[in-house]
Each structure stands twice: as C-alpha cells, then as structure tokens.
Scaffold this active site. Structure first.
Site, PDB file in Angstrom:
ATOM      1  N   ARG A 171      -3.165   0.873   6.942  1.00  0.00           N
ATOM      2  CA  ARG A 171      -3.564   0.092   5.776  1.00  0.00           C
ATOM      3  C   ARG A 171      -2.446  -0.916   5.533  1.00  0.00           C
ATOM      4  NH1 ARG A 171      -4.379   5.588   4.550  1.00  0.00           N
ATOM      5  NH2 ARG A 171      -6.575   6.152   4.195  1.00  0.00           N
ATOM      6  N   LYS A 196      -2.663   7.714   1.720  1.00  0.00           N
ATOM      7  CA  LYS A 196      -3.311   8.104   0.474  1.00  0.00           C
ATOM      8  C   LYS A 196      -3.086   9.589   0.208  1.00  0.00           C
ATOM      9  CE  LYS A 196      -7.011   4.672   0.147  1.00  0.00           C
ATOM     10  NZ  LYS A 196      -8.481   4.471   0.059  1.00  0.00           N
ATOM     11  N   HIS A 264      -7.871  -5.664   6.381  1.00  0.00           N
ATOM     12  CA  HIS A 264      -8.388  -4.291   6.462  1.00  0.00           C
ATOM     13  C   HIS A 264      -9.402  -4.150   7.590  1.00  0.00           C
ATOM     14  CE1 HIS A 264      -8.556  -0.275   4.777  1.00  0.00           C
ATOM     15  NE2 HIS A 264      -9.872  -0.300   4.869  1.00  0.00           N
ATOM     16  N   ARG A 267      -8.013  -2.657  10.673  1.00  0.00           N
ATOM     17  CA  ARG A 267      -7.972  -1.182  10.694  1.00  0.00           C
ATOM     18  C   ARG A 267      -9.323  -0.637  11.159  1.00  0.00           C
ATOM     19  NH1 ARG A 267      -5.942   3.704   8.206  1.00  0.00           N
ATOM     20  NH2 ARG A 267      -7.520   4.755   6.925  1.00  0.00           N
ATOM     21  N   HIS A 290      -7.590  10.095   7.472  1.00  0.00           N
ATOM     22  CA  HIS A 290      -8.746  10.481   6.660  1.00  0.00           C
ATOM     23  C   HIS A 290      -8.689  11.975   6.351  1.00  0.00           C
ATOM     24  CE1 HIS A 290     -11.379   6.899   8.192  1.00  0.00           C
ATOM     25  NE2 HIS A 290     -10.583   6.549   7.199  1.00  0.00           N
ATOM     26  N   TYR A 299     -17.697   5.418  11.800  1.00  0.00           N
ATOM     27  CA  TYR A 299     -17.447   4.529  12.933  1.00  0.00           C
ATOM     28  C   TYR A 299     -18.369   4.824  14.102  1.00  0.00           C
ATOM     29  CZ  TYR A 299     -13.429   3.038  10.279  1.00  0.00           C
ATOM     30  OH  TYR A 299     -12.640   2.529   9.276  1.00  0.00           O
TER      31      TYR A 299
END
Length: 321
Positions: A171, A196, A264, A267, A290, A299
C-alpha cells in the site's frame, strides 16, 4: 460551528422534530462531521419521516418510532428501491436512520430497535482494475516522465515508490512508512512493513525494485537519517502520498491509461499478475497482508474475467456469426 435546526416542514410530530434537531446538533458539534455529511444524513432521515407520514397516516411521534417493526423498515427500503435508488444510496439512508435511532436511545427518548434488526442492502462487489504488465513497467520507468519540468531525483523517487507498490504489493502508506535504514537497496532482498491492524509482514524484494531505490538514493539531495523517512518531499520532509498520486495522474495522459490507473492499482496489478503466472493464492494473501483469504480471492475473479475476454476476442468460434 453553529447548530443546525430542524426544518419547519419536517414531516413529523413536535417531539420528533425536537429529537431531530438534537441529533443534527450532535452530528455537527459532538461527532464533528462535515456540514455536507450532516446535510446528507438529515435529508435521508427527512425522507424516511416523510414515508412514515404516508405509511402511518399521520406525522410520526416518538412513540411511533419506538413501535416500528422490521416490516416497516423493509417497506421503506422497498419504496425507495421502487423510486430507482441503488443499494449504495439505500445503505446510506438506512445508516442515517440508525444513527438517529441511536441518538434517541442515548438521550432517553426510546429504543427504536427495528432499525438494527434489518440487514443493510447488499452492494455488488466491484472488481479491482489492474494495469497491464507493459503499462505497469512504463509507469515504473523514470524516463517515462523525462519531459516534465521536475528534478531528476524527484522522478527517480516517484519511480522507486511505484516500484515498491508493484514489485512488493505494498500500500502507498506502507511504502512511505519505510525508514532510510530499511531501504531495500542491492543486497537487501527483504523488507518488513507494518500493515493494517498493526500486523507486520516480511516481503521479498526483487532486484528491479532494489535498483530503483538505489537510483533514487544516489540522486537524493537530502541527507537522510537512518531512523528518518526513506522517501522525502522537495523540502526534505516526509513525502505526502498525494504527491505520488498526482505524479501518476500526470502519467495517465501520456500513457493513455484510464482514471482507474492509480498508485493502488499497482498493488492490484501485483496480485493479479502473480496469480496469472501461477502464483499460489495463500502466498499472495500473505504478501498482500490480507487477514482473510476471501479478500484475496477477488483476484481470481479478475483473472477469470480477463481470460473470458481473451477467449471472446480471439477464439475462432466466439466470433462466428
């Protein structure tokens, strides 16, 4: 900030009008929401109260709000759907009404529990829009922007940041959080980033990314402290992500890329291109940071859509007419 006042034409009984004014005041002065957000929330609740006036046959009172059932709320959502509203707008309207209901409970005016019992409308999940490998490589090449009136070190800096986004799946906040001591220069083939949820993950760094970072450092005019930011702005302070976003926006025109080609999107491209070349979904999940595999699985839909498009465009029988 001045307190918003309840509209004189609010379709509700006087006790609801008072509660409405108190709720708007709380949004503006306690929660510090923007005037635009307060106005939007207020409008959504006015529409709901207007529906109730017709639905109940009279302006709604606080007692009416407390006695609402989930069926009443679903009737409202159905009516708004028939008016042509999409799920995203319906969800915002329901969120506004729930906020109003929470304020009623907080201020001792009653528990309007029906709102919490109704599920929010489902929103169709939009697929990530990756950039093609050739376009991604051009975005990472400082020479792509050679005609811009910007210092060479700035072009090299932006190219290095984008190289980290595409080469490591970072990110933009993760790339800009790296310190000079953490710089993945030649010989440093691994970095650790804080993602995150304050979760750390280690990532391999390919040679092309190492070389891009080294090229930037060789040209950077600032003396970077080991514990200071790796990427700096024109005055030597931490680089603002907006600067990188603007650099990509300038590139889009020259490369003929759509507005979806953002930092982004690199990514997204990292994940999609790895998957297309046989990458394992679990590994890609770990690389992206994730928490859930279901987030990464989107994806597979992107790659599936790409394969279907190729099939439709090039299979001889697909174009038979």
């Amino acid at each position: 900030m001045s307190e918003p006042s309840a509209s004189a034409i609010l379709p509700a009984a006087e006790d609801v009008r008072a509660a409405y004014a108190d709720w708007l005041s709380g949004l503006a002065n306690e929660r510090r929401l923007s005037p635009h957000t307060v106005e939007a929330y207020g409008r959504d609740v006015r529409i709901f109260l207007g529906f109730l006036q017709t639905h109940l046959g009279a302006p709604a009172t606080l007692a009416d709000l407390v006695s609402l059932t989930p069926r009443d709320i679903r009737a409202f959502l159905s009516a708004r759907r028939n008016d042509g509203l999409q799920s995203r707008s319906l969800m915002r309207g329901l969120a506004a009404s729930r906020s109003f209901a929470r304020r009623l409970a907080l201020t001792g005016r009653g528990e309007a529990s029906a709102f919490a019992a109704v599920r929010s409308p489902k929103i169709a999940r939009s697929l990530p829009k990756p950039i093609s490998p050739p376009a991604a490589r051009k975005m990472l090449d400082a020479e792509t922007r050679a005609g811009e009136e910007r210092a060479d070190w700035v072009l090299a800096r932006d190219a290095a940041v984008l190289a980290l986004l595409y080469g490591c799946g970072l990110r933009i906040s993760e790339a800009l959080s790296l310190t000079r001591a953490e710089a993945p220069v030649p010989g440093v083939d691994r970095i650790e980033v804080l993602g995150k949820g304050s979760k750390r993950r280690q990532l391999p760094v390919i040679a092309a990314v190492q070389e891009a970072v080294a090229a930037y450092l060789a040209q950077c005019p600032w003396s970077l402290k080991p514990e200071g930011p790796l990427f700096v702005g024109a005055k030597g302070g931490p680089l603002n992500p907006r600067i990188v976003q603007q650099a990509v926006a300038r590139m889009r025109g020259g490369l003929g890329l759509p507005d979806t080609a953002t930092p982004h999107a690199l990514r997204h491209s990292f994940a999609t291109h790895l998957l297309a070349r046989g990458g394992d979904l679990r590994t890609i999940q770990e690389l992206l940071g994730h928490a859930s595999l279901s987030t990464t699985q989107i994806y597979t839909e992107v790659d599936g859509a790409r394969l279907m498009a190729i099939h439709a465009a090039f299979h001889p029988r697909a174009r038979a007419g």
